[in-house]
Design a protein around this motif. Sequence first.
Motif, PDB file in Angstrom:
ATOM      1  N   LEU A  46       0.720  -1.147  -0.027  1.00  0.00           N
ATOM      2  CA  LEU A  46       0.047  -0.061   0.102  1.00  0.00           C
ATOM      3  C   LEU A  46       1.099   1.163   0.101  1.00  0.00           C
ATOM      4  O   LEU A  46       1.819   1.214   0.963  1.00  0.00           O
ATOM      5  CB  LEU A  46      -0.943  -0.026   1.310  1.00  0.00           C
ATOM      6  N   VAL A  47       0.757   2.284  -1.028  1.00  0.00           N
ATOM      7  CA  VAL A  47       1.547   3.177  -0.983  1.00  0.00           C
ATOM      8  C   VAL A  47       0.913   4.491  -0.674  1.00  0.00           C
ATOM      9  O   VAL A  47       1.538   5.606  -0.226  1.00  0.00           O
ATOM     10  CB  VAL A  47       2.142   3.567  -2.384  1.00  0.00           C
ATOM     11  N   ALA A  48      -0.372   4.636  -0.722  1.00  0.00           N
ATOM     12  CA  ALA A  48      -1.223   5.805  -0.489  1.00  0.00           C
ATOM     13  C   ALA A  48      -2.541   5.485   0.007  1.00  0.00           C
ATOM     14  O   ALA A  48      -3.109   4.749  -0.929  1.00  0.00           O
ATOM     15  CB  ALA A  48      -1.160   6.942  -1.596  1.00  0.00           C
ATOM     16  N   TRP A  49      -3.212   6.188   0.737  1.00  0.00           N
ATOM     17  CA  TRP A  49      -4.833   6.044   1.152  1.00  0.00           C
ATOM     18  C   TRP A  49      -5.380   7.397   1.491  1.00  0.00           C
ATOM     19  O   TRP A  49      -4.517   8.143   1.901  1.00  0.00           O
ATOM     20  CB  TRP A  49      -4.978   4.968   1.997  1.00  0.00           C
ATOM     21  N   ILE A  50      -6.513   7.330   1.320  1.00  0.00           N
ATOM     22  CA  ILE A  50      -7.387   8.638   1.491  1.00  0.00           C
ATOM     23  C   ILE A  50      -8.692   8.128   2.231  1.00  0.00           C
ATOM     24  O   ILE A  50      -9.493   7.202   1.628  1.00  0.00           O
ATOM     25  CB  ILE A  50      -7.531   9.351   0.330  1.00  0.00           C
ATOM     26  N   THR A  51      -8.961   8.966   3.154  1.00  0.00           N
ATOM     27  CA  THR A  51     -10.587   8.451   3.978  1.00  0.00           C
ATOM     28  C   THR A  51     -11.400   9.038   3.237  1.00  0.00           C
ATOM     29  O   THR A  51     -11.332   9.930   2.452  1.00  0.00           O
ATOM     30  CB  THR A  51     -10.155   9.114   5.388  1.00  0.00           C
ATOM     31  N   SER A  52     -12.750   8.708   3.691  1.00  0.00           N
ATOM     32  CA  SER A  52     -13.813   9.312   3.065  1.00  0.00           C
ATOM     33  C   SER A  52     -13.819  10.888   3.693  1.00  0.00           C
ATOM     34  O   SER A  52     -14.503  11.535   2.619  1.00  0.00           O
ATOM     35  CB  SER A  52     -15.067   8.629   3.864  1.00  0.00           C
ATOM     36  N   GLY A  53     -13.113  11.412   4.308  1.00  0.00           N
ATOM     37  CA  GLY A  53     -13.096  12.611   4.756  1.00  0.00           C
ATOM     38  C   GLY A  53     -11.922  13.368   3.978  1.00  0.00           C
ATOM     39  O   GLY A  53     -11.455  14.434   4.320  1.00  0.00           O
ATOM     40  N   ALA A  54     -11.330  12.751   2.879  1.00  0.00           N
ATOM     41  CA  ALA A  54     -10.103  13.422   2.249  1.00  0.00           C
ATOM     42  C   ALA A  54      -8.927  13.432   3.012  1.00  0.00           C
ATOM     43  O   ALA A  54      -8.004  14.400   2.618  1.00  0.00           O
ATOM     44  CB  ALA A  54     -10.482  14.635   1.480  1.00  0.00           C
ATOM     45  N   ARG A  55      -8.787  12.821   3.996  1.00  0.00           N
ATOM     46  CA  ARG A  55      -7.397  12.936   4.908  1.00  0.00           C
ATOM     47  C   ARG A  55      -6.512  11.904   4.116  1.00  0.00           C
ATOM     48  O   ARG A  55      -6.836  10.604   3.831  1.00  0.00           O
ATOM     49  CB  ARG A  55      -7.373  12.503   6.247  1.00  0.00           C
ATOM     50  N   SER A  56      -5.302  12.164   3.860  1.00  0.00           N
ATOM     51  CA  SER A  56      -4.568  11.214   3.057  1.00  0.00           C
ATOM     52  C   SER A  56      -3.257  10.731   3.760  1.00  0.00           C
ATOM     53  O   SER A  56      -2.690  11.528   4.891  1.00  0.00           O
ATOM     54  CB  SER A  56      -3.998  11.888   1.859  1.00  0.00           C
ATOM     55  N   ASN A  57      -2.670   9.671   3.537  1.00  0.00           N
ATOM     56  CA  ASN A  57      -1.418   8.920   4.208  1.00  0.00           C
ATOM     57  C   ASN A  57      -0.579   8.549   3.142  1.00  0.00           C
ATOM     58  O   ASN A  57      -1.105   7.966   2.140  1.00  0.00           O
ATOM     59  CB  ASN A  57      -1.981   7.939   5.348  1.00  0.00           C
ATOM     60  N   TYR A  58       0.761   8.464   3.279  1.00  0.00           N
ATOM     61  CA  TYR A  58       1.445   7.935   2.305  1.00  0.00           C
ATOM     62  C   TYR A  58       2.668   6.961   2.891  1.00  0.00           C
ATOM     63  O   TYR A  58       2.941   7.326   4.110  1.00  0.00           O
ATOM     64  CB  TYR A  58       2.289   9.085   1.535  1.00  0.00           C
ATOM     65  N   ALA A  59       3.059   6.221   2.363  1.00  0.00           N
ATOM     66  CA  ALA A  59       4.199   5.425   2.660  1.00  0.00           C
ATOM     67  C   ALA A  59       5.466   6.241   2.452  1.00  0.00           C
ATOM     68  O   ALA A  59       5.564   7.173   1.720  1.00  0.00           O
ATOM     69  CB  ALA A  59       4.524   4.147   1.655  1.00  0.00           C
ATOM     70  N   ASP A  60       6.517   5.730   3.170  1.00  0.00           N
ATOM     71  CA  ASP A  60       7.677   6.746   3.147  1.00  0.00           C
ATOM     72  C   ASP A  60       8.228   6.864   1.919  1.00  0.00           C
ATOM     73  O   ASP A  60       8.818   7.709   1.574  1.00  0.00           O
ATOM     74  CB  ASP A  60       8.657   6.161   4.321  1.00  0.00           C
ATOM     75  N   SER A  61       8.048   5.925   1.012  1.00  0.00           N
ATOM     76  CA  SER A  61       8.879   5.711  -0.111  1.00  0.00           C
ATOM     77  C   SER A  61       8.157   6.697  -0.926  1.00  0.00           C
ATOM     78  O   SER A  61       8.932   6.846  -2.148  1.00  0.00           O
ATOM     79  CB  SER A  61       8.847   4.249  -0.625  1.00  0.00           C
ATOM     80  N   VAL A  62       7.218   7.116  -0.976  1.00  0.00           N
ATOM     81  CA  VAL A  62       6.681   7.934  -2.002  1.00  0.00           C
ATOM     82  C   VAL A  62       6.056   9.460  -1.445  1.00  0.00           C
ATOM     83  O   VAL A  62       5.599  10.382  -2.101  1.00  0.00           O
ATOM     84  CB  VAL A  62       5.197   7.282  -2.548  1.00  0.00           C
ATOM     85  N   LYS A  63       6.294   9.389  -0.260  1.00  0.00           N
ATOM     86  CA  LYS A  63       5.982  10.892   0.434  1.00  0.00           C
ATOM     87  C   LYS A  63       6.574  12.039  -0.260  1.00  0.00           C
ATOM     88  O   LYS A  63       7.911  11.887  -0.224  1.00  0.00           O
ATOM     89  CB  LYS A  63       6.076  10.738   2.034  1.00  0.00           C
ATOM     90  N   GLY A  64       5.996  13.016  -0.570  1.00  0.00           N
ATOM     91  CA  GLY A  64       6.551  14.305  -1.075  1.00  0.00           C
ATOM     92  C   GLY A  64       6.595  14.247  -2.480  1.00  0.00           C
ATOM     93  O   GLY A  64       6.681  15.186  -3.162  1.00  0.00           O
TER      94      GLY A  64
END
Length: 114
Positions: A46-64
């Motif tokens: 998993l490299v990136a995910w986004i909640t139903s409220g549009a909060r996003s999270n990223y794996a360190d390898s792709v952050k930025g």
Amino acid sequence: VQLQASGGGLVQAGGSLRVSCAASGSIFSIYSMGWYRQAPGNQRELVAWITSGARSNYADSVKGRFTISRDSAKNALYLQMNSLKPEDTAVYYCNSAPSALWSWGQGTQVTVSS
């Protein structure tokens, strides 16, 4: 829910691509959604995910470098990928996140040349 990713291709290192995911079913909007990738010989990650409220999270390898977004009205998920590296080469899939609840649909191949 049926999922279909598209938009992959061949790009040089440092380039950009935007991949899209189309989802069937009206329940798409209530789930957190994510982009996963699988390179040859590797497990799917998993490299990136986004909640139903549009909060996003990223794996360190792709952050930025990667940005995930969604359009719940269109049942669509997007991943903007900038500053691509050869190690980003993989088949990219979408699914619910952080647990993939649905069958894996068609992925899209992203190949980054050095």
